[in-house]
Structures are given as structure tokens and as C-alpha cells.
Design a protein around this motif. Structure first.
Motif, PDB file in Angstrom:
ATOM      1  N   LYS A 182       8.958 -14.570   5.730  1.00  0.00           N
ATOM      2  CA  LYS A 182       8.677 -15.838   6.711  1.00  0.00           C
ATOM      3  C   LYS A 182       8.299 -13.815   8.334  1.00  0.00           C
ATOM      4  CE  LYS A 182       8.787 -19.548   7.692  1.00  0.00           C
ATOM      5  NZ  LYS A 182       9.651 -21.184   8.635  1.00  0.00           N
ATOM      6  N   ARG A 183       9.187 -13.441   8.238  1.00  0.00           N
ATOM      7  CA  ARG A 183       8.428 -12.486   8.716  1.00  0.00           C
ATOM      8  C   ARG A 183       7.969 -11.223   9.017  1.00  0.00           C
ATOM      9  NH1 ARG A 183      14.015  -9.580   9.953  1.00  0.00           N
ATOM     10  NH2 ARG A 183      13.801  -8.731  11.877  1.00  0.00           N
ATOM     11  N   PHE A 184       7.004 -11.660   7.325  1.00  0.00           N
ATOM     12  CA  PHE A 184       6.770 -10.382   6.777  1.00  0.00           C
ATOM     13  C   PHE A 184       5.505 -11.355   6.802  1.00  0.00           C
ATOM     14  CE2 PHE A 184      10.025  -8.498   5.986  1.00  0.00           C
ATOM     15  CZ  PHE A 184       9.733  -7.380   5.889  1.00  0.00           C
ATOM     16  N   LYS A 185       5.271 -12.176   6.076  1.00  0.00           N
ATOM     17  CA  LYS A 185       3.764 -12.626   6.446  1.00  0.00           C
ATOM     18  C   LYS A 185       3.171 -13.335   7.180  1.00  0.00           C
ATOM     19  CE  LYS A 185       1.748 -15.437   2.918  1.00  0.00           C
ATOM     20  NZ  LYS A 185       0.833 -14.034   1.910  1.00  0.00           N
ATOM     21  N   ASN A 186       4.231 -14.151   8.045  1.00  0.00           N
ATOM     22  CA  ASN A 186       3.287 -14.600   9.498  1.00  0.00           C
ATOM     23  C   ASN A 186       2.967 -13.895  10.138  1.00  0.00           C
ATOM     24  OD1 ASN A 186       4.415 -17.166   8.642  1.00  0.00           O
ATOM     25  ND2 ASN A 186       6.139 -16.840  10.294  1.00  0.00           N
ATOM     26  N   ALA A 187       3.068 -11.964  10.286  1.00  0.00           N
ATOM     27  CA  ALA A 187       2.631 -11.342  10.904  1.00  0.00           C
ATOM     28  C   ALA A 187       0.609 -11.064  10.455  1.00  0.00           C
ATOM     29  CB  ALA A 187       3.472 -10.314  10.383  1.00  0.00           C
ATOM     30  N   ARG A 188      -0.275 -11.608   8.794  1.00  0.00           N
ATOM     31  CA  ARG A 188      -0.891 -11.335   8.436  1.00  0.00           C
ATOM     32  C   ARG A 188      -1.244 -12.578   8.755  1.00  0.00           C
ATOM     33  NH1 ARG A 188      -0.054  -7.952   3.858  1.00  0.00           N
ATOM     34  NH2 ARG A 188      -1.902  -8.957   2.709  1.00  0.00           N
ATOM     35  N   SER A 189      -2.861 -11.886   8.800  1.00  0.00           N
ATOM     36  CA  SER A 189      -3.878 -13.046   9.861  1.00  0.00           C
ATOM     37  C   SER A 189      -4.190 -13.698   8.948  1.00  0.00           C
ATOM     38  CB  SER A 189      -4.294 -12.704  11.083  1.00  0.00           C
ATOM     39  OG  SER A 189      -5.593 -11.793  10.485  1.00  0.00           O
ATOM     40  N   LEU A 205      -1.436 -12.080  -3.983  1.00  0.00           N
ATOM     41  CA  LEU A 205      -0.965 -10.920  -4.619  1.00  0.00           C
ATOM     42  C   LEU A 205      -0.907 -10.153  -4.299  1.00  0.00           C
ATOM     43  CD1 LEU A 205      -3.314 -12.279  -7.766  1.00  0.00           C
ATOM     44  CD2 LEU A 205      -1.438 -13.407  -7.322  1.00  0.00           C
ATOM     45  N   GLY A 206      -1.409  -9.448  -3.396  1.00  0.00           N
ATOM     46  CA  GLY A 206      -1.995  -7.809  -2.549  1.00  0.00           C
ATOM     47  C   GLY A 206      -0.277  -7.898  -1.695  1.00  0.00           C
ATOM     48  N   PHE A 207       0.113  -9.265  -1.669  1.00  0.00           N
ATOM     49  CA  PHE A 207       1.425  -8.419  -0.495  1.00  0.00           C
ATOM     50  C   PHE A 207       2.873  -9.094  -1.213  1.00  0.00           C
ATOM     51  CE2 PHE A 207       4.416 -11.866   2.022  1.00  0.00           C
ATOM     52  CZ  PHE A 207       4.703 -11.208   2.878  1.00  0.00           C
ATOM     53  N   TRP A 208       2.471  -9.949  -2.390  1.00  0.00           N
ATOM     54  CA  TRP A 208       3.766  -9.519  -3.749  1.00  0.00           C
ATOM     55  C   TRP A 208       3.697  -8.469  -4.405  1.00  0.00           C
ATOM     56  CZ3 TRP A 208       1.858 -15.034  -5.195  1.00  0.00           C
ATOM     57  CH2 TRP A 208       2.227 -16.662  -4.133  1.00  0.00           C
ATOM     58  N   ARG A 209       2.322  -7.617  -4.390  1.00  0.00           N
ATOM     59  CA  ARG A 209       2.462  -6.135  -5.770  1.00  0.00           C
ATOM     60  C   ARG A 209       3.267  -6.108  -5.350  1.00  0.00           C
ATOM     61  NH1 ARG A 209      -3.424  -3.437  -7.117  1.00  0.00           N
ATOM     62  NH2 ARG A 209      -2.839  -2.872  -9.148  1.00  0.00           N
ATOM     63  N   GLY A 210       4.466  -4.902  -6.210  1.00  0.00           N
ATOM     64  CA  GLY A 210       5.616  -4.355  -6.061  1.00  0.00           C
ATOM     65  C   GLY A 210       6.114  -4.315  -4.526  1.00  0.00           C
ATOM     66  N   TYR A 218       7.480 -25.113   3.566  1.00  0.00           N
ATOM     67  CA  TYR A 218       6.544 -23.598   3.888  1.00  0.00           C
ATOM     68  C   TYR A 218       5.831 -24.522   3.478  1.00  0.00           C
ATOM     69  CZ  TYR A 218       5.485 -18.998   3.625  1.00  0.00           C
ATOM     70  OH  TYR A 218       5.065 -18.396   3.484  1.00  0.00           O
ATOM     71  N   GLN A 219       5.514 -24.971   2.786  1.00  0.00           N
ATOM     72  CA  GLN A 219       4.425 -24.597   1.968  1.00  0.00           C
ATOM     73  C   GLN A 219       3.454 -25.735   2.504  1.00  0.00           C
ATOM     74  OE1 GLN A 219       2.335 -22.725  -0.822  1.00  0.00           O
ATOM     75  NE2 GLN A 219       4.205 -21.714  -0.384  1.00  0.00           N
ATOM     76  N   GLY A 220       4.096 -26.887   3.421  1.00  0.00           N
ATOM     77  CA  GLY A 220       3.419 -27.923   4.492  1.00  0.00           C
ATOM     78  C   GLY A 220       2.667 -26.762   5.091  1.00  0.00           C
ATOM     79  N   GLU A 221       2.997 -25.485   5.879  1.00  0.00           N
ATOM     80  CA  GLU A 221       2.968 -25.353   7.066  1.00  0.00           C
ATOM     81  C   GLU A 221       1.800 -24.253   6.657  1.00  0.00           C
ATOM     82  OE1 GLU A 221       6.706 -23.108   8.213  1.00  0.00           O
ATOM     83  OE2 GLU A 221       6.943 -24.315   9.028  1.00  0.00           O
ATOM     84  N   ARG A 222       2.181 -23.563   5.351  1.00  0.00           N
ATOM     85  CA  ARG A 222       0.590 -22.674   5.038  1.00  0.00           C
ATOM     86  C   ARG A 222      -0.399 -23.407   5.205  1.00  0.00           C
ATOM     87  NH1 ARG A 222       2.157 -18.243   6.916  1.00  0.00           N
ATOM     88  NH2 ARG A 222       0.098 -17.383   5.454  1.00  0.00           N
ATOM     89  N   MET A 223      -0.097 -24.552   3.987  1.00  0.00           N
ATOM     90  CA  MET A 223      -1.457 -25.473   4.091  1.00  0.00           C
ATOM     91  C   MET A 223      -2.194 -25.834   5.254  1.00  0.00           C
ATOM     92  SD  MET A 223      -3.163 -26.805   1.693  1.00  0.00           S
ATOM     93  CE  MET A 223      -2.603 -27.350  -0.091  1.00  0.00           C
ATOM     94  N   ALA A 224      -1.791 -25.797   6.005  1.00  0.00           N
ATOM     95  CA  ALA A 224      -2.178 -26.058   7.226  1.00  0.00           C
ATOM     96  C   ALA A 224      -3.070 -25.362   8.140  1.00  0.00           C
ATOM     97  CB  ALA A 224      -1.463 -26.832   8.339  1.00  0.00           C
ATOM     98  N   HIS A 225      -2.705 -24.197   8.069  1.00  0.00           N
ATOM     99  CA  HIS A 225      -3.579 -23.510   8.067  1.00  0.00           C
ATOM    100  C   HIS A 225      -4.105 -22.335   7.136  1.00  0.00           C
ATOM    101  CE1 HIS A 225      -1.156 -22.180  12.057  1.00  0.00           C
ATOM    102  NE2 HIS A 225      -0.586 -22.397  10.552  1.00  0.00           N
ATOM    103  N   SER A 226      -4.051 -22.696   5.541  1.00  0.00           N
ATOM    104  CA  SER A 226      -4.938 -22.266   4.676  1.00  0.00           C
ATOM    105  C   SER A 226      -6.089 -23.230   4.783  1.00  0.00           C
ATOM    106  CB  SER A 226      -4.366 -21.657   3.682  1.00  0.00           C
ATOM    107  OG  SER A 226      -2.994 -21.406   3.609  1.00  0.00           O
ATOM    108  N   VAL A 227      -6.381 -24.336   4.767  1.00  0.00           N
ATOM    109  CA  VAL A 227      -7.597 -25.056   4.312  1.00  0.00           C
ATOM    110  C   VAL A 227      -8.459 -25.224   5.405  1.00  0.00           C
ATOM    111  CG1 VAL A 227      -6.172 -27.254   5.520  1.00  0.00           C
ATOM    112  CG2 VAL A 227      -7.566 -27.552   3.641  1.00  0.00           C
ATOM    113  N   ARG A 228      -8.411 -24.370   6.812  1.00  0.00           N
ATOM    114  CA  ARG A 228      -9.134 -23.923   7.783  1.00  0.00           C
ATOM    115  C   ARG A 228     -10.630 -22.930   7.669  1.00  0.00           C
ATOM    116  NH1 ARG A 228      -4.696 -23.160  12.307  1.00  0.00           N
ATOM    117  NH2 ARG A 228      -3.759 -24.887  13.230  1.00  0.00           N
ATOM    118  N   MET A 229      -9.660 -22.293   5.912  1.00  0.00           N
ATOM    119  CA  MET A 229     -10.909 -21.692   6.087  1.00  0.00           C
ATOM    120  C   MET A 229     -11.754 -22.510   4.855  1.00  0.00           C
ATOM    121  SD  MET A 229      -8.366 -18.546   3.910  1.00  0.00           S
ATOM    122  CE  MET A 229      -7.629 -19.483   3.450  1.00  0.00           C
TER     123      MET A 229
END
Length: 208
Positions: free
Chosen positions: A79-86, A106-111, A138-149
Motif C-alpha cells: 500500500k505504501r507504493f499503491k497509495n502514492a498513485r492517483s 497491470l503496469g504497476f505489477w509488471r516486473g 483493502y479492496q473495499g477501500e480501493r473500490m470506494a475510490h475507483s468507482v468515482r471514475m
């Protein structure tokens, strides 16, 4: 003669011993730094609370009090890395979804270590109820942000008002997870626009 000053090591050890039930931000970051280093050097197989405690020079009871199992600690490193990405906000749902799937997932996980860690977290959640609980939260937190798109796209009139935003995100994320767990992230990157178009046009009747 005045008393000898404490050495930096003595001061650090004293600070470590003072850690209590409440997380001290500096101490938390030190433990997460140690956890990241252990993951980078030993991989998932070499990762344990004991190894992190040795690296951080922290007591195992303290780490277990803050992170009850290794999955929770691994996920916090991730999450330290993931949360830094808007999240993307381009003004176009299609472009946002392409960026979300292609760059944010995908790009975040790649290699990267992040992909290895997240795959391990998902795998452990299949057999460990506590790991599953942490991942679900964690997925619940991410969904709350993702669904705004999707909500922004509704407001712009790109998709019908009745569109189920959570379902759209689930479809995107499910594709990404499938490719991650199968070790096919590189191949999946070439299919990102086609996947997004299939979801938006086939499921939503997208008009963009």
C-alpha cells in the motif's frame, strides 16, 4: 567528568523499546522499511515477522500488535507504493479505464516486487480467513475510490445513470487479477484497450 553520552545505537534501541500499542509514525515507517528490505532480499519465501523484527531491531510482540500476521504486513508494504498513485481523471471514461487497467493495475505489477507481493497476498487469502479479511478490507477501500471514475462518467452523460459502477470496476479488476495470478501480465498489457472497449460497449452500451 560528565556522564558518557548515549551512542546512536543506544538511543535507537531505547526508542524501539518505547513503542507501545499506539503506532508511532517514525517507528512504523522503520518497520515497513525493514519489511520492504526483507521482501526485496529474500522474496516471499524468506519473509516472516521474525525476519522483519531482526532487520528493524524491534520486538516481535510490537509488530504482532500492529500487524497480526505476515499478510497484513506485506499488504501495508504494498500500500505504501499503491497509495502514492492517483486515480486517472482525464474527462473520458474510456481513457480513465485504459489508464486504470494498463497503468494502475497491470503496469504497476509488471516486473516488480509489488506484483509478487500482491499475488502472494491473494494466494494466502484463499486459505487463511484472517488474510482474506485484510484483503477484503483493502479492496473495499480501493473500490470506494475507483468507482468515482464511473460516477464522474454518469455526471457527464457518458453512461446511463443506472450503470452499476462497482460491477464495472469488478470486471476490470477481475481481468487484471486473473492475468496476475497466471503470470501473464506482459501479454495482457497488449489487450488493455480491447478489454476496456468490450466492457464499456458490451456491458454498458457506451456512447463515447
Amino acid at each position: 567528568m560528565s556522564a558518557q553520552a548515549d551512542s546512536p545505537m543506544d538511543t535507537e534501541q531505547t526508542a524501539r523499546r518505547s513503542i507501545g500499542a499506539r503506532r508511532n509514525p517514525a517507528s512504523q515507517e522503520a518497520i515497513l522499511d525493514a519489511a520492504q528490505a526483507v521482501l526485496q532480499e529474500g522474496g516471499i519465501a524468506g519473509f516472516s515477522i521474525e525476519a522483519v523484527a531482526r532487520r528493524a531491531r524491534a520486538g516481535k510482540p510490537t509488530i504482532y500488535r500492529w500487524w497480526p500476521h505476515r499478510t497484513a504486513l506485506m499488504l501495508d508494504v504494498y500500500k505504501r507504493f499503491k497509495n502514492a498513485r492517483s486515480f486517472p481523471d482525464s474527462g473520458s471514461l474510456r481513457e480513465d479505464m485504459i489508464s486504470f487497467l494498463g497503468d494502475h493495475l497491470l503496469g504497476f505489477w509488471r516486473g516488480s516486487l509489488c506484483g509478487t507481493v500482491y499475488r502472494a497476498v491473494v494466494a494466502e487469502a484463499q486459505t487463511d480467513p484472517e488474510a482474506a479479511k485484510v484483503l477484503k478490507a483493502y479492496q473495499g477501500e480501493r473500490m470506494a475510490h475507483s468507482v468515482r471514475m464511473v460516477e464522474r462518467a454518469k455526471a457527464r452523460g457518458e453512461v446511463p445513470r443506472e450503470t452499476d459502477g462497482e460491477l464495472v470496476i469488478d470486471l476490470i479488476v477481475s481481468y487484471a487479477w486473473h492475468q496476475l495470478l497466471l503470470g501473464q501480465v506482459d501479454e495482457a498489457m497488449d489487450k488493455v484497450p480491447a478489454v476496456v472497449d468490450t466492457i464499456l460497449k458490451g456491458v454498458l452500451g457506451y456512447r463515447g
